[in-house]
Write an enzyme that holds these catalytic residues in place. Structure first.
Site, PDB file in Angstrom:
ATOM      1  CE1 TYR A 157      17.985  12.499   2.661  1.00 30.12           C
ATOM      2  CE2 TYR A 157      18.703  14.781   2.498  1.00 30.12           C
ATOM      3  CZ  TYR A 157      18.936  13.472   2.884  1.00 30.12           C
ATOM      4  OH  TYR A 157      20.125  13.140   3.484  1.00 30.12           O
ATOM      5  CE  LYS A 164      22.851  13.628   5.369  1.00 30.00           C
ATOM      6  NZ  LYS A 164      23.788  12.942   6.284  1.00 30.00           N
ATOM      7  CB  THR A 195      22.432   2.031   3.092  1.00 28.36           C
ATOM      8  OG1 THR A 195      21.671   3.235   3.244  1.00 28.36           O
ATOM      9  CG2 THR A 195      23.642   2.300   2.217  1.00 28.36           C
ATOM     10  CG  LEU A 196      19.184  -0.462   8.156  1.00 32.33           C
ATOM     11  CD1 LEU A 196      18.328  -1.671   7.797  1.00 32.33           C
ATOM     12  CD2 LEU A 196      19.949  -0.703   9.451  1.00 32.33           C
TER      13      LEU A 196
HETATM   14  P1  NAD Z   1      23.181   3.092   7.272  1.00 28.36           P
HETATM   15  O1  NAD Z   1      21.814   2.827   7.800  1.00 28.36           O
HETATM   16  O2  NAD Z   1      23.988   1.933   6.907  1.00 28.36           O
HETATM   17  O3  NAD Z   1      23.990   4.014   8.279  1.00 28.36           O
HETATM   18  C1  NAD Z   1      23.385   4.968   9.113  1.00 28.36           C
HETATM   19  C2  NAD Z   1      24.051   4.782  10.454  1.00 28.36           C
HETATM   20  O4  NAD Z   1      23.604   5.774  11.395  1.00 28.36           O
HETATM   21  C3  NAD Z   1      23.730   3.414  11.083  1.00 28.36           C
HETATM   22  O5  NAD Z   1      24.926   2.710  11.327  1.00 28.36           O
HETATM   23  C4  NAD Z   1      23.035   3.761  12.390  1.00 28.36           C
HETATM   24  O6  NAD Z   1      23.344   2.853  13.414  1.00 28.36           O
HETATM   25  C5  NAD Z   1      23.643   5.135  12.650  1.00 28.36           C
HETATM   26  N1  NAD Z   1      22.882   5.891  13.661  1.00 28.36           N
HETATM   27  C6  NAD Z   1      21.627   6.405  13.571  1.00 28.36           C
HETATM   28  N2  NAD Z   1      21.291   6.965  14.751  1.00 28.36           N
HETATM   29  C7  NAD Z   1      22.349   6.818  15.585  1.00 28.36           C
HETATM   30  C8  NAD Z   1      22.607   7.166  16.938  1.00 28.36           C
HETATM   31  N3  NAD Z   1      21.698   7.796  17.690  1.00 28.36           N
HETATM   32  N4  NAD Z   1      23.820   6.848  17.466  1.00 28.36           N
HETATM   33  C9  NAD Z   1      24.759   6.213  16.736  1.00 28.36           C
HETATM   34  N5  NAD Z   1      24.575   5.848  15.448  1.00 28.36           N
HETATM   35  C10 NAD Z   1      23.371   6.143  14.893  1.00 28.36           C
HETATM   36  O7  NAD Z   1      22.965   4.075   6.026  1.00 28.36           O
HETATM   37  P2  NAD Z   1      23.980   4.904   5.126  1.00 28.36           P
HETATM   38  O8  NAD Z   1      23.204   5.233   3.918  1.00 28.36           O
HETATM   39  O9  NAD Z   1      25.262   4.183   5.007  1.00 28.36           O
HETATM   40  O10 NAD Z   1      24.183   6.253   5.945  1.00 28.36           O
HETATM   41  C11 NAD Z   1      25.431   6.763   6.339  1.00 28.36           C
HETATM   42  C12 NAD Z   1      25.511   8.256   6.069  1.00 28.36           C
HETATM   43  O11 NAD Z   1      25.533   8.468   4.666  1.00 28.36           O
HETATM   44  C13 NAD Z   1      24.342   9.066   6.609  1.00 28.36           C
HETATM   45  O12 NAD Z   1      24.813  10.307   7.099  1.00 28.36           O
HETATM   46  C14 NAD Z   1      23.510   9.298   5.359  1.00 28.36           C
HETATM   47  O13 NAD Z   1      22.729  10.469   5.494  1.00 28.36           O
HETATM   48  C15 NAD Z   1      24.607   9.473   4.344  1.00 28.36           C
HETATM   49  N6  NAD Z   1      24.221   9.344   2.944  1.00 28.36           N
HETATM   50  C16 NAD Z   1      23.508   8.267   2.512  1.00 28.36           C
HETATM   51  C17 NAD Z   1      23.165   8.149   1.172  1.00 28.36           C
HETATM   52  C18 NAD Z   1      22.357   6.985   0.655  1.00 28.36           C
HETATM   53  O14 NAD Z   1      21.749   7.106  -0.396  1.00 28.36           O
HETATM   54  N7  NAD Z   1      22.326   5.851   1.340  1.00 28.36           N
HETATM   55  C19 NAD Z   1      23.575   9.146   0.266  1.00 28.36           C
HETATM   56  C20 NAD Z   1      24.316  10.229   0.738  1.00 28.36           C
HETATM   57  C21 NAD Z   1      24.628  10.318   2.079  1.00 28.36           C
HETATM   58  O1  0WE Z   2      20.524  10.523   4.184  1.00 28.12           O
HETATM   59  C1  0WE Z   2      19.920   9.576   3.716  1.00 28.12           C
HETATM   60  C2  0WE Z   2      19.118   8.668   4.632  1.00 28.12           C
HETATM   61  C3  0WE Z   2      18.432   9.467   5.692  1.00 28.12           C
HETATM   62  C4  0WE Z   2      17.478   8.782   6.611  1.00 28.12           C
HETATM   63  C5  0WE Z   2      16.742   7.653   6.298  1.00 28.12           C
HETATM   64  C6  0WE Z   2      15.843   7.143   7.238  1.00 28.12           C
HETATM   65  C7  0WE Z   2      14.981   5.964   6.945  1.00 28.12           C
HETATM   66  C8  0WE Z   2      14.446   5.287   8.179  1.00 28.12           C
HETATM   67  C9  0WE Z   2      17.306   9.382   7.835  1.00 28.12           C
HETATM   68  N1  0WE Z   2      16.435   8.908   8.746  1.00 28.12           N
HETATM   69  C10 0WE Z   2      15.712   7.812   8.463  1.00 28.12           C
HETATM   70  N2  0WE Z   2      14.804   7.383   9.396  1.00 28.12           N
HETATM   71  C11 0WE Z   2      14.124   6.233   9.285  1.00 28.12           C
HETATM   72  O2  0WE Z   2      13.266   5.909  10.146  1.00 28.12           O
HETATM   73  N3  0WE Z   2      19.945   9.371   2.362  1.00 28.12           N
HETATM   74  C12 0WE Z   2      20.671  10.305   1.534  1.00 28.12           C
HETATM   75  C13 0WE Z   2      19.203   8.286   1.674  1.00 28.12           C
HETATM   76  C14 0WE Z   2      17.872   8.852   1.297  1.00 28.12           C
HETATM   77  O3  0WE Z   2      16.864   8.912   2.189  1.00 28.12           O
HETATM   78  C15 0WE Z   2      15.794   9.528   1.555  1.00 28.12           C
HETATM   79  C16 0WE Z   2      16.154   9.862   0.252  1.00 28.12           C
HETATM   80  C17 0WE Z   2      17.499   9.441   0.083  1.00 28.12           C
HETATM   81  C18 0WE Z   2      18.321   9.607  -1.140  1.00 28.12           C
HETATM   82  C19 0WE Z   2      14.543   9.837   2.050  1.00 28.12           C
HETATM   83  C20 0WE Z   2      13.624  10.471   1.215  1.00 28.12           C
HETATM   84  C21 0WE Z   2      13.979  10.814  -0.079  1.00 28.12           C
HETATM   85  C22 0WE Z   2      15.235  10.514  -0.573  1.00 28.12           C
END
Ligand code: NAD
Ligand code: 0WE
Length: 264
Positions: A157, A164, A195-196
């Site tokens: 991470y 964060k 997610t993506l």
């Molecule tokens: P996601 O890929 O669906 O959403 C991430 C979003 O960030 C996308 O819609 C992307 O378009 C947007 N983004 C990135 N760069 C951008 C920019 N320059 N301008 C505008 N938008 C931009 O993935 P997610 O997991 O739903 O992520 C949403 C939030 O939740 C993030 O802050 C992520 O860190 C947090 N989060 C994710 C997880 C997980 O496990 N998926 C867990 C805890 C927190």
């Molecule tokens: O906050 C996140 C996602 C963060 C994220 C993911 C990507 C993948 C593609 C930020 N930037 C990028 N850039 C990319 O090019 N999470 C909480 C989900 C997540 O991401 C991880 C995790 C977990 C959980 C990455 C490494 C280890 C654990």
């Protein structure tokens, strides 16, 4: 019960139907909110519109949060359409992929740090600054999404954990700054969701199993569960809560030791 009836909420961070922000949009819509979705770029527009169709989305506005002009344009468009705002959800996170695999000290770069902090941290303050006048004195709420990596280490991470931590601190500073205008600012620390943003992360599937096996609820969480907590935090039911980090992680963060049957 419709605890967001007629509230006007802007959601930034939907990429597709798997996004945490899509779960938030759905829960908020079920509670009676009117919603505008922004999308990062043309590349994602169609997917975001698919999500918007199910929630009666009132407008789709492009916004790249790394660009001040783009943020100003987003808030101007919301202003012309609605004139005010009751809530804003920030669900945006990004670091260059090469920072998210391998040993932290080894893979960390100045440029990666800068990008991760600009897009994942400063953008929340930038959106708060731009939307402040639309939210003033109407019990409005800002919400962002964090992850346990802010306060504990875990593999890969890396710089996102550092970002964060900054985002959670930003939540407290914004809460303190905007409290006088009756604007609340909170974060949800969500458990891992596929997610993506999680796709392409090495061993993400293993991380999901690890979390499920050690969480008190013995499972992972859904975007709907994050959505329900988000709807609550942005509603008047949460009128006494600001600067808070609320864990929606099936309880994973509270445990230090789980089942001892797997060790000698
Ligand atoms: P996601 O890929 O669906 O959403 C991430 C979003 O960030 C996308 O819609 C992307 O378009 C947007 N983004 C990135 N760069 C951008 C920019 N320059 N301008 C505008 N938008 C931009 O993935 P997610 O997991 O739903 O992520 C949403 C939030 O939740 C993030 O802050 C992520 O860190 C947090 N989060 C994710 C997880 C997980 O496990 N998926 C867990 C805890 C927190
Ligand atoms: O906050 C996140 C996602 C963060 C994220 C993911 C990507 C993948 C593609 C930020 N930037 C990028 N850039 C990319 O090019 N999470 C909480 C989900 C997540 O991401 C991880 C995790 C977990 C959980 C990455 C490494 C280890 C654990």
């Amino acid at each position: 019960m419709s605890f967001l009836k007629d509230k006007r909420i802007l959601i930034v961070g939907v990429a597709n139907k798997f996004s945490i922000a899509a779960g938030i949009a759905e829960s908020m819509h079920s509670q009676g909110a009117n919603i505008i979705l922004s999308y990062q770029s043309d590349r994602l527009k169609k997917k975001v519109e698919q999500v918007g169709r199910n929630i009666n989305c009132e407008a789709y506005i492009e916004c790249d949060v790394s660009n001040d002009e783009s943020i100003a344009n987003l808030i101007n468009e919301v202003d012309s359409k609605w004139g005010y705002l009751d809530g804003l959800v920030h669900a945006v996170g990004f670091a260059p992929a090469n920072e998210l695999e391998g040993d932290f000290t080894e893979v960390a770069t100045r440029e990666g740090f800068k990008i991760a902090h600009d897009i994942s941290v400063f953008s929340f303050t930038a959106l708060a600054k731009a939307s402040r006048k639309l939210m003033k004195d109407r019990n409005a709420a800002l919400l962002t999404l964090s992850y346990l990596g802010a306060v504990r280490t875990l593999p890969n991470y890396n710089v996102m954990g550092v970002a964060k931590a900054g985002l959670e601190s930003t939540t407290r500073y914004l809460a303190n700054s905007l409290g006088k205008e009756n604007i609340r600012v909170n974060a949800i620390s969500a458990g891992p969701v596929k997610t993506l943003a999680a796709s392409g992360i090495k061993s993400f599937r293993k991380m999901l199993s690890y979390n499920a096996s050690r969480a008190p609820l013995m499972r992972n969480i859904t975007t709907e569960e994050v959505g329900n907590a988000a709807a609550f935090l942005c509603s008047d039911l949460a009128s006494g809560i600001t600067g808070e980090i609320l864990y929606v992680d099936a309880g994973f963060n509270i445990t230090a030791m789980g089942d001892l049957s797997e060790v000698d």
